[in-house]
Design a protein around this motif. Structure first.
Motif, PDB file in Angstrom:
ATOM      1  N   ARG A  56       0.831  -1.190  -0.046  1.00 37.29           N
ATOM      2  CA  ARG A  56      -0.035  -0.090  -0.134  1.00 37.29           C
ATOM      3  C   ARG A  56       1.047   1.129   0.023  1.00 37.29           C
ATOM      4  O   ARG A  56       0.570   2.205  -0.761  1.00 37.29           O
ATOM      5  N   SER A  57       1.814   1.220   0.786  1.00 35.87           N
ATOM      6  CA  SER A  57       2.515   2.535   0.804  1.00 35.87           C
ATOM      7  C   SER A  57       3.439   2.844  -0.590  1.00 35.87           C
ATOM      8  O   SER A  57       3.525   3.907  -1.067  1.00 35.87           O
ATOM      9  N   HIS A  58       3.912   1.704  -1.236  1.00 38.82           N
ATOM     10  CA  HIS A  58       4.213   2.072  -2.551  1.00 38.82           C
ATOM     11  C   HIS A  58       3.268   2.589  -3.698  1.00 38.82           C
ATOM     12  O   HIS A  58       3.338   3.449  -4.375  1.00 38.82           O
ATOM     13  N   PHE A  59       1.808   2.023  -3.599  1.00 37.44           N
ATOM     14  CA  PHE A  59       1.076   2.679  -4.162  1.00 37.44           C
ATOM     15  C   PHE A  59       0.690   4.154  -4.180  1.00 37.44           C
ATOM     16  O   PHE A  59       0.571   4.852  -4.855  1.00 37.44           O
ATOM     17  N   GLY A  60       0.893   4.312  -2.495  1.00 42.90           N
ATOM     18  CA  GLY A  60       0.735   5.821  -2.432  1.00 42.90           C
ATOM     19  C   GLY A  60       1.817   6.769  -3.088  1.00 42.90           C
ATOM     20  O   GLY A  60       1.334   7.855  -3.651  1.00 42.90           O
ATOM     21  N   HIS A 150      -1.643  -1.035  11.240  1.00 44.25           N
ATOM     22  CA  HIS A 150      -0.581  -1.463  12.405  1.00 44.25           C
ATOM     23  C   HIS A 150       0.646  -0.507  12.309  1.00 44.25           C
ATOM     24  O   HIS A 150       1.076  -0.173  13.545  1.00 44.25           O
ATOM     25  N   ALA A 151       0.998  -0.009  11.198  1.00 51.45           N
ATOM     26  CA  ALA A 151       1.856   1.145  11.169  1.00 51.45           C
ATOM     27  C   ALA A 151       1.387   2.139  12.250  1.00 51.45           C
ATOM     28  O   ALA A 151       2.036   3.137  12.642  1.00 51.45           O
ATOM     29  N   ASP A 152       0.275   2.577  11.739  1.00 52.61           N
ATOM     30  CA  ASP A 152      -0.529   3.788  12.384  1.00 52.61           C
ATOM     31  C   ASP A 152      -0.394   3.752  14.058  1.00 52.61           C
ATOM     32  O   ASP A 152      -0.328   4.575  14.671  1.00 52.61           O
ATOM     33  N   TYR A 169      -5.832   1.502   4.534  1.00 53.46           N
ATOM     34  CA  TYR A 169      -6.517   0.590   3.588  1.00 53.46           C
ATOM     35  C   TYR A 169      -6.431  -0.829   3.816  1.00 53.46           C
ATOM     36  O   TYR A 169      -5.368  -1.339   4.361  1.00 53.46           O
ATOM     37  N   GLU A 170      -7.493  -1.541   3.459  1.00 52.26           N
ATOM     38  CA  GLU A 170      -7.430  -3.029   3.689  1.00 52.26           C
ATOM     39  C   GLU A 170      -6.077  -3.558   3.053  1.00 52.26           C
ATOM     40  O   GLU A 170      -5.842  -3.306   2.056  1.00 52.26           O
ATOM     41  N   ILE A 192      -6.315   3.528  -3.742  1.00 46.61           N
ATOM     42  CA  ILE A 192      -5.067   4.425  -3.299  1.00 46.61           C
ATOM     43  C   ILE A 192      -5.335   5.633  -4.476  1.00 46.61           C
ATOM     44  O   ILE A 192      -4.952   6.754  -4.130  1.00 46.61           O
ATOM     45  N   GLY A 193      -4.907   5.201  -5.754  1.00 44.91           N
ATOM     46  CA  GLY A 193      -5.049   6.051  -6.794  1.00 44.91           C
ATOM     47  C   GLY A 193      -6.151   7.040  -6.789  1.00 44.91           C
ATOM     48  O   GLY A 193      -6.106   8.185  -6.956  1.00 44.91           O
ATOM     49  N   ARG A 194      -7.216   6.525  -6.592  1.00 43.46           N
ATOM     50  CA  ARG A 194      -8.526   7.540  -6.607  1.00 43.46           C
ATOM     51  C   ARG A 194      -8.549   8.740  -5.526  1.00 43.46           C
ATOM     52  O   ARG A 194      -8.802   9.984  -5.596  1.00 43.46           O
ATOM     53  N   GLU A 195      -8.127   8.235  -4.419  1.00 41.11           N
ATOM     54  CA  GLU A 195      -8.086   9.153  -2.954  1.00 41.11           C
ATOM     55  C   GLU A 195      -6.938   9.854  -3.323  1.00 41.11           C
ATOM     56  O   GLU A 195      -6.933  11.263  -2.903  1.00 41.11           O
ATOM     57  N   VAL A 196      -5.796   9.569  -3.854  1.00 40.01           N
ATOM     58  CA  VAL A 196      -4.744  10.640  -4.014  1.00 40.01           C
ATOM     59  C   VAL A 196      -5.154  11.572  -5.129  1.00 40.01           C
ATOM     60  O   VAL A 196      -4.857  12.802  -4.967  1.00 40.01           O
ATOM     61  N   PHE A 197      -5.597  11.160  -6.011  1.00 35.89           N
ATOM     62  CA  PHE A 197      -6.070  11.971  -7.150  1.00 35.89           C
ATOM     63  C   PHE A 197      -7.147  13.053  -6.574  1.00 35.89           C
ATOM     64  O   PHE A 197      -7.117  14.341  -6.747  1.00 35.89           O
TER      65      PHE A 197
END
Length: 213
Positions: A56-60, A150-152, A169-170, A192-197
């Motif tokens: 997920r972090s890479h997707f972000g 978990h990181a949060d 994110y799941e 993730i792409g949608r929310e970043v946009f």
């Protein structure tokens, strides 16, 4: 920008109604913080953080750099990623991104190679698993965006961050080795792409350009 990647950016523009009101409020707050960082420092630096820095972090990181380019903001927004542990950029994540149209090339066959993730002929970002305070990431004046619970929970304080936001994110890892595996990795990459946009479309620093209508 590669045509398939630009196509997804244009598609995201019309999918904002699929984002919940709660998530929109968080993304609006991040957008305001990005504007403040640009006004103060001339640039906003984002670090997407997840435990293993493999999915997920890479997707972000990737989508933030893509969307910044799409909106004409790549000179003032730069995105990175990191984790609390070092693993590797996961093959299922790479497969999902390749399916979407990214061109991804490793620099070696070692266990944690660096990958060039291209979204245009001369447009790319570098991905490999690392801790969030790796020397290749900013060590101050950055915005920390937590992409997993978990990181949060385990990193309530991120040294050097001017702001910290929780956007869990799941985990698509839950579907590894199931018939839903590929579908869920694509679903997460697109979410993730949608929310970043949506987030970057709210920044007042966004420039009008030929890519945005």
């Amino acid at each position: 920008m590669f045509p398939n990647i630009e196509k997804f950016c244009r598609k995201f523009e019309f999918e904002r109604d699929s984002i919940s009101a709660e998530r929109k409020n968080i993304l609006k707050n991040i957008a305001s913080t990005i504007d403040a960082e640009i006004e103060k420092n001339g640039k906003a630096k984002l670090i997407y953080i997840c435990t293993h820095n493999s999915r997920r972090s890479h997707f972000g990181q990737i989508w933030a750099n893509v969307v910044a380019e799409f909106h004409g903001m790549s000179s003032v927004i730069e995105a990175f990623s990191g984790g609390t542990e070092v693993t590797a950029f996961h093959p299922h994540s790479i497969n999902a991104l390749s399916t979407l149209g990214f061109k991804i090339t490793p620099d070696s066959s070692k266990s944690n190679p660096r990958y060039e993730v291209k979204f245009g002929d001369e447009l790319s970002t570098t991905c490999f698993s690392k801790v969030y305070d790796d020397t290749e990431n900013p060590n101050k004046d950055f915005i920390a965006i937590m992409t997993c619970s978990h990181a949060d929970e385990n990193c309530p304080f991120i040294p050097g961050a001017t702001a910290r936001f929780s956007t869990p994110y799941e985990d698509p890892k839950l579907f590894d080795n199931t018939k839903l595996q590929d579908e869920k990795y694509l679903e997460r990459a697109l979410e993730i792409g949608r929310e970043v946009f949506y987030m970057l479309s709210l920044t007042t620093s966004k420039k009008d350009n030929a890519h945005y209508s």
